[in-house]
Structures are given as C-alpha cells and as structure tokens.
Design a protein around this motif. Structure first.
Motif, mmCIF file in Angstrom:
data_model
loop_
_atom_site.group_PDB
_atom_site.id
_atom_site.type_symbol
_atom_site.label_atom_id
_atom_site.label_comp_id
_atom_site.label_asym_id
_atom_site.label_seq_id
_atom_site.Cartn_x
_atom_site.Cartn_y
_atom_site.Cartn_z
ATOM 1 N N ASN A 538 6.634 6.123 -4.002
ATOM 2 C CA ASN A 538 7.234 6.062 -2.665
ATOM 3 C C ASN A 538 8.148 4.854 -2.525
ATOM 4 N N GLY A 539 7.643 3.682 -2.989
ATOM 5 C CA GLY A 539 8.438 2.455 -2.888
ATOM 6 C C GLY A 539 9.802 2.660 -3.519
ATOM 7 N N TYR A 542 11.938 5.479 -1.538
ATOM 8 C CA TYR A 542 12.461 5.151 -0.209
ATOM 9 C C TYR A 542 13.128 3.775 -0.164
ATOM 10 N N GLY A 570 12.195 1.316 5.205
ATOM 11 C CA GLY A 570 11.166 1.069 6.223
ATOM 12 C C GLY A 570 10.786 2.337 6.984
ATOM 13 N N ILE A 579 1.904 8.670 9.055
ATOM 14 C CA ILE A 579 2.351 8.866 7.671
ATOM 15 C C ILE A 579 1.217 9.170 6.695
ATOM 16 N N VAL A 586 8.806 11.671 7.370
ATOM 17 C CA VAL A 586 9.702 11.139 8.397
ATOM 18 C C VAL A 586 11.017 11.908 8.321
ATOM 19 N N GLY A 596 9.796 15.548 -1.615
ATOM 20 C CA GLY A 596 8.396 15.136 -1.465
ATOM 21 C C GLY A 596 7.610 16.239 -0.786
ATOM 22 N N GLY A 598 4.882 15.456 1.268
ATOM 23 C CA GLY A 598 4.208 14.957 2.478
ATOM 24 C C GLY A 598 2.705 14.860 2.287
ATOM 25 N N LEU A 601 0.573 10.310 0.585
ATOM 26 C CA LEU A 601 -0.204 9.275 1.277
ATOM 27 C C LEU A 601 -1.543 9.814 1.777
ATOM 28 N N ALA A 602 -1.586 11.138 2.072
ATOM 29 C CA ALA A 602 -2.873 11.725 2.476
ATOM 30 C C ALA A 602 -3.868 11.613 1.317
HETATM 31 P P1 ADP Z 1 6.273 12.266 0.547
HETATM 32 O O1 ADP Z 1 5.869 13.236 -0.462
HETATM 33 O O2 ADP Z 1 7.129 12.791 1.609
HETATM 34 O O3 ADP Z 1 6.733 10.996 -0.026
HETATM 35 P P2 ADP Z 1 4.007 10.752 1.461
HETATM 36 O O4 ADP Z 1 2.748 11.233 2.073
HETATM 37 O O5 ADP Z 1 3.918 9.998 0.202
HETATM 38 O O6 ADP Z 1 4.907 12.015 1.326
HETATM 39 O O7 ADP Z 1 4.735 9.884 2.538
HETATM 40 C C1 ADP Z 1 4.873 10.354 3.869
HETATM 41 C C2 ADP Z 1 6.115 9.800 4.485
HETATM 42 O O8 ADP Z 1 6.014 8.412 4.661
HETATM 43 C C3 ADP Z 1 7.323 9.951 3.624
HETATM 44 O O9 ADP Z 1 7.936 11.196 3.857
HETATM 45 C C4 ADP Z 1 8.216 8.816 4.051
HETATM 46 O O10 ADP Z 1 8.984 9.203 5.172
HETATM 47 C C5 ADP Z 1 7.263 7.771 4.483
HETATM 48 N N1 ADP Z 1 7.091 6.737 3.438
HETATM 49 C C6 ADP Z 1 6.113 6.648 2.527
HETATM 50 N N2 ADP Z 1 6.258 5.527 1.782
HETATM 51 C C7 ADP Z 1 7.361 4.901 2.226
HETATM 52 C C8 ADP Z 1 8.061 3.692 1.851
HETATM 53 N N3 ADP Z 1 7.625 2.913 0.857
HETATM 54 N N4 ADP Z 1 9.179 3.378 2.562
HETATM 55 C C9 ADP Z 1 9.602 4.158 3.558
HETATM 56 N N5 ADP Z 1 9.002 5.292 3.961
HETATM 57 C C10 ADP Z 1 7.901 5.676 3.291
#
Ligand code: ADP
Length: 635
Positions: A538-539, A542, A570, A579, A586, A596, A598, A601-602
């Motif tokens: 993710n880092g 994004y 951010g 999130i 987002v 992604g 979504g 993070l879950a």
């Molecule tokens: P995804 O598969 O969309 O990355 P995640 O569950 O990992 O799903 O993350 C959910 C949402 O949180 C992402 O769609 C993104 O919008 C936001 N997100 C996660 N990590 C970051 C990050 N390091 N910087 C900015 N936004 C982030």
C-alpha cells in the motif's frame, strides 16, 4: 471614681507595672499590688479595694480560687479576671462567680481601661440577693446556650427531619418557658400552613391545625418574613383559641423565602414574652429551616439516585461503574449476569472479581493511559460482548457491555458463505484462464484480438486476487492456518522489505528499514509476513514516484511496535474510520488508476487482532500516512 483603691494581683511584675503606670494611675486610681494569690487575699481583706484585677494563672492559688475564698468569707468585690488561655469552661465558672469582666492576655490598654470603667460603674450588684439574681440569669444564659448548641448539633447530625423538628419545638418551649409550642410548614406550591411538630398542644387541636396564610397571625409572619411578639392587651384568638402571649418566628430558607413558622404561646397564664425570647426563637427557627432544607435536598438527591438505579437495573446493556482504583461502585444486573459475578460485588476490586483476562486488560490499559478503550470479551457461556471502558472525571471509569453474540454469528455465517462461494468460483476460473492463455498458441491473433485477450487476462488476475483475498480473510477469521510460534519480527520484516525493494526502485522510491533486535512475540510467520507485505505494498502503491516508504520497529512497555510510514497521498480524515473495512477503497481521482481489492487492510486488521494486537492509522492528505501495529511481547 478617681482616688478609689484598685488591687492588682498578678505574678508578673511587668503586667502589674503596666497596669499601674499606664492604665490605673493615669486615671487617678490608687493602686495596691500583690504578686501571688495568698498575698492578694490578704490585701483584699485588709484594704477592701473597690475593684480587683486578678490574674487566673498564678503559682499557688489561682485567680478563681482567690475569688471563691473571698466570697465564702462574705466579701463581694467587683473583679476583672485576666487569663492567658480563655476557655468556655473557665468563662462559665468566672461568670458564675460574678466576675465583672473577663480579659484575655495579651490585652490592649484601651480594652483594659474600658473594663475598669465598667467594673467601677455604679450599677453593680451590691447585695447577696442581687448577686444571686445575676447568677441565676447567667445560669439561664448558659442553659439557653447549651440548648441552642445541642439543637445545632442535632441539625447537622440527623437526617431524620421529624426528630429534628420535634426537638426544635421542645427546645423552644424549654428556653422561652412557654406553655406550648408548635412548628408549621407551608404546603408545597404556597398552600396552607400545616402542623409538623408540637409540644403540649392537645391532640384534638393538633390534628386540626391547618392555618391559611391569609388572615392569620402565622400567615402574617410568612408574608412579612419578620418575627412577631404579642404580649400585652386582650387575649387574642389564635388558630382557633385564645392566647395571652405569643412569639412567632419565620423559617427562612435561602432562595425559597419563608417556608414555615415556629411559635410558642402562653394560653392559660398571662405571662408575657420578651425581646430575648424573640431572638431565641429566631435562632431555633433558623436551625429548623436548615434542617428542612437539608431534608429536601437529601430527598431530591435520593430520588435522582433511585431513578438512575432503576434505569440501570432495567437496561439490557451491562454497566459497571468503578472508582479510580478500579473498585466496583455499581454493577447492574445485566453486567453481573454477563460476567458471572455474585450478587454483591460493590466495593470489591474489579481486577480480582472479573474473570475475563481480556476485560481486565482493557481496564488496566485504560486506567494506565487515561484513554477510552473498546474491545471484544468472550464469556464462559459462549457469548460475545463489545465492551467499552471510558474514564469519567470525578468518578473513575464506566464499563459498558453490549451483547453482540448474534452479530458475531451472522458474521461467521456470512464468512462461511463467502468462503464456499469463492472456493467454488476458482475451478471455472482456472478453466477460463487456461483457455484464454491457449488462444494465442492455437493461431495467430490480430492486434485488436491480442488487446482483448490481454484485458480478459487482467480481469481474471483481478478476480483471482479477489477470491484469494476473500478466502484468506475467511480462513483467518475462522482461525484456520494460524499456528502460532515464538518468532522475531525483524526477521520477517527483513524478508518482506527485500521482496519489495525492486518494486520500490522501479517507482524511483526509497525504501528504508531501521533494523533492530526485538524481543520474541508469539505469532504465525506466514500471516505476519502478509501483514507487512500488505502495508508495504500500500505504501508504495499510494505514494508518488520519487517518494519514500519507511519501516521501523521498537519495543515499548511490553509491546513490539511496528510502524510503516510513507510520504504519499495520505487518507482524508472522513475515510480513515473505514479503511480497515472489507471492500472499502478511497474514491478519488488519484486512486482511480491504482488497482486493489479493498481487502488488504481488512486482512491486516484481522491477523493483528488474532494475535491480540491492535492497529491504527495516522494520516494527513497530501503529506503521507503512518500505519502502526502493536503485538504483545512473549512472557
Ligand atoms: P486496496 O486493495 O484498495 O489497497 P486496502 O484495504 O489495502 O485495499 O486499503 C483500503 C484503502 O485505504 C485503499 O483503497 C486506499 O485508498 C487506502 N490506503 C491504504 N493504504 C494507504 C496508504 N499507505 N496511503 C494512502 N492510502 C492508503
């Protein structure tokens, strides 16, 4: 009168000399001095002074001793008593012996000059009868004082209103020597005056004693707020019968005006009351008013407490109130039943009484940090509660518990369903992928066909990822594949960082990892690696090209703390609470092209929670994000 002899008896040369040279001689008196009680006695007998100024504390015979001896010999000489330690008891003894004045050392010269003037005044009692009369008056005053102070004590110590009011009426009759006494209180809402306590009022009359505020003497006192003294002239008709004399005093309550009347009457004999009785009765009425107010406030507070108890008793949510030392102040039946507590746990330590370790952890952490905390608590009967501990100022802590067993069950059924469906989708998908991959091999494809095939392949990858994530989540939540072992997180982070170094370099990003030796934690290496990978991925995803992503890990207060930080786009504050939810992404222009599911993070949150840890995010849109998780160090 100047020229008269005054005897000064004091063992201090200094005091004697001051009295002589600065008080008595300037006023023209002739001074005789004695340095102790025995010579004082002798001088008094021989010289018969007009006044004695007598020190109380002297070696040998004390001042009052000297005075008593003189009186026993029939010598009544006006006396001023000096003492270094004034006490109520001494004052009473002195007054009983007819002492003219009572001066506490150190005294001011003016004060002594006035005392001498008073002492020499002509109205002093000369005869034994007069002295006896004065003594009786003093005794009466002492008795009145004792009565008033006893009533004062009972007002502050007794919450039983009826007892206090009855005592006040009895005391009123006693100190004013009245034939009868009674206390009336106004009815709530400004109605009539109703009898609340009586002394010597016959029962038949007492039962009927209800006085309208209008057109009655008692009513006049209520309306004017002033005491009333009727003593001369014709007997008056009062509350239905004739009286010769009466005193009524209003009961005044701060902010509520006059709330009642205290009265004494003489009905049979024509014995008048005096101003002094008005003062005494007013003081007693003040006490009664304080008692009524106390009782009212106490009743109000009790009512509030009852209401609160009733609400807490009936509510389905478990509520436990604790003091700052985590001792139980209140535990409602719902909480008692949920936590399997006995009937009376009030006053006991929550940490010793509550069996659930997760709840004890929640309480100790909240009390250590002073912050509200929420967590899930399983009970012995297999139910699950959402527990929230909130610090409350001036109370301690409030623990609220909601039964979420049915929600958990729903969640489990849903996860099971998703797992089954995902699993069943995999087989046909594998077939689709196989045939699509074969297409190019069985014959040449034109450019457009190649593009379409590429799109299909990309979508298949996305669906496969999605299914993989869903299955993962299902397994983690169901607790499959979660064998735990002691491990060093820094080793796991090493591996994940190496894996992503290339990806980051391709985006021109710096990937930093401050390696440090950490204490052991208990965990599943594969799942924890997945956590670090998701956060790193993710880092990088994004964060813009040329940015940085950093990992650091430390030990703090029994926890390993891991933080993955970036200086990327951010997360808006409004999105931050969601999130970690499944499928939440987002929706913004800059994230549109980023792929992604979504679910990342879950999964991360689920894994961390299965390890008894916590995860949270701090983020500023346009500046970057920091994801922090903590895992307990192995004991
Ligand atoms: P995804 O598969 O969309 O990355 P995640 O569950 O990992 O799903 O993350 C959910 C949402 O949180 C992402 O769609 C993104 O919008 C936001 N997100 C996660 N990590 C970051 C990050 N390091 N910087 C900015 N936004 C982030």
């Amino acid at each position: 009168m100047a020229g008269e002899r005054i005897l000064v008896v004091d063992d201090s040369d200094e005091v004697r000399s001051i009295l002589r040279s600065m008080v008595l001689e300037p006023a023209g008196y002739h001074v005789i001095e004695a340095g102790d009680g025995v010579s004082g006695l002798r001088a008094a007998r021989e010289e018969r002074p007009a006044l004695i100024i007598l020190d109380q504390q002297m070696p040998g015979r004390s001042g009052l001793d000297v005075l008593q001896t003189l009186q026993q010999e029939g010598l009544y000489i006006p006396t001023i008593l000096m003492t270094g330690h004034g006490s109520e008891e001494l004052a009473v003894r002195a007054l009983r012996l007819g002492v003219r004045d009572y001066v506490i050392k150190p005294f001011e010269l003016d004060e002594m000059v006035r005392a001498v003037q008073r002492g020499m005044a002509e109205d002093r009692p000369r005869s034994i009868e007069e002295l006896g009369k004065a003594n009786r008056r003093l005794e009466e005053q002492v008795r009145e004082f004792a009565t008033l102070s006893a009533i004062g004590r009972s007002v502050t110590s007794s919450l039983d209103l009826q007892t206090v009011l009855t005592r006040v009426v009895e005391a009123s009759v006693f100190v004013t020597r009245a034939e009868e006494g009674f206390l009336l209180l106004t009815e709530p809402g400004g109605g009539d005056l109703v009898l609340r306590a009586a002394k010597n009022v016959d029962e038949k009359h007492a039962r009927a004693l209800r006085v309208p505020v209008r057109d009655s003497l008692a009513g006049r006192v209520v309306e004017s707020g002033e005491p009333l003294l009727v003593t001369q002239g014709q007997p008056k008709v009062v509350t239905g019968y004739l009286v010769h004399a009466l005193v009524y005093a209003p009961l005044r309550a701060a902010g509520r005006g006059v709330i009642g009347v205290l009265g004494v009457t003489n009905r049979r004999e024509d014995r008048p009351f005096a101003e002094r009785d008005v003062h005494l009765l007013s003081a007693l009425a003040d006490y009664a008013a304080v008692a009524v107010e106390n009782a009212r406030l106490y009743q109000e507070a009790e009512m509030e407490r009852h209401k609160m108890r009733a609400v807490l008793r009936e509510t389905e949510e478990g509520v436990v109130i604790l003091n700052p030392r985590l001792e139980i102040l209140l535990c409602n039946p719902a909480a008692g039943a949920a936590l399997g507590l006995g009937l009376d746990v009030t006053g006991r330590s929550a940490l010793e009484t509550i069996h659930q370790p997760s709840l004890r952890d929640l309480l100790t952490t909240s009390s250590r940090t002073g912050r509200p905390l929420r967590g899930e608590v399983g009970t012995r009967d297999g139910r699950t509660y959402s527990a929230q501990v909130t610090p409350v100022e001036e109370v301690g802590f409030v623990l609220m518990m909601q039964d979420i067993t049915h929600l958990k069950e729903l969640d489990r059924v849903k996860s099971e369903f998703v797992s089954t469906v995902s699993h069943d989708l995999r087989t046909p998908l594998t077939t689709v992928r196989g045939y699509v991959d074969l297409l190019a091999k069985v014959g040449p494809l034109n450019e457009q066909q190649q593009e379409f095939v590429a799109r299909v392949q990309k979508s298949i990858t996305h669906i496969t990822d999605l299914i993989g994530d869903l299955l993962d989540l299902g397994r983690i939540e169901a607790g499959y594949d979660l064998e735990m072992e002691p491990l060093h997180l820094e080793g796991i982070i090493d591996g994940a960082v190496e894996e992503f170094r290339l990806v980051a370099e391709e985006k021109g990003q710096t990937l930093r990892w401050k390696r440090r030796v950490l204490p052991l934690v208990r965990g599943n290496p594969r799942r924890l690696r997945q956590v670090i990978e998701n956060l790193l991925s993710n880092g990088i995803k994004y964060t813009q090209e040329g940015g940085w992503v950093a990992v650091e890990a430390t030990e703090e207060k029994g926890y390993v703390v891991v933080r993955v930080t970036d200086n990327g786009m951010g997360i808006p504050p409004s999105a931050q609470p969601y999130i970690f939810d499944r499928f939440y992404r987002v929706e913004r222009e800059e994230t549109e092209t980023i792929e992604g599911t979504g679910l990342g993070l879950a999964i991360v949150k689920s894994v961390i929670e299965k390890h008894n840890g916590r995860i949270w995010v701090d983020s500023q849109p346009g500046q970057g994000s920091a994801f922090t998780f903590v895992l307990p160090v192995m004991e």
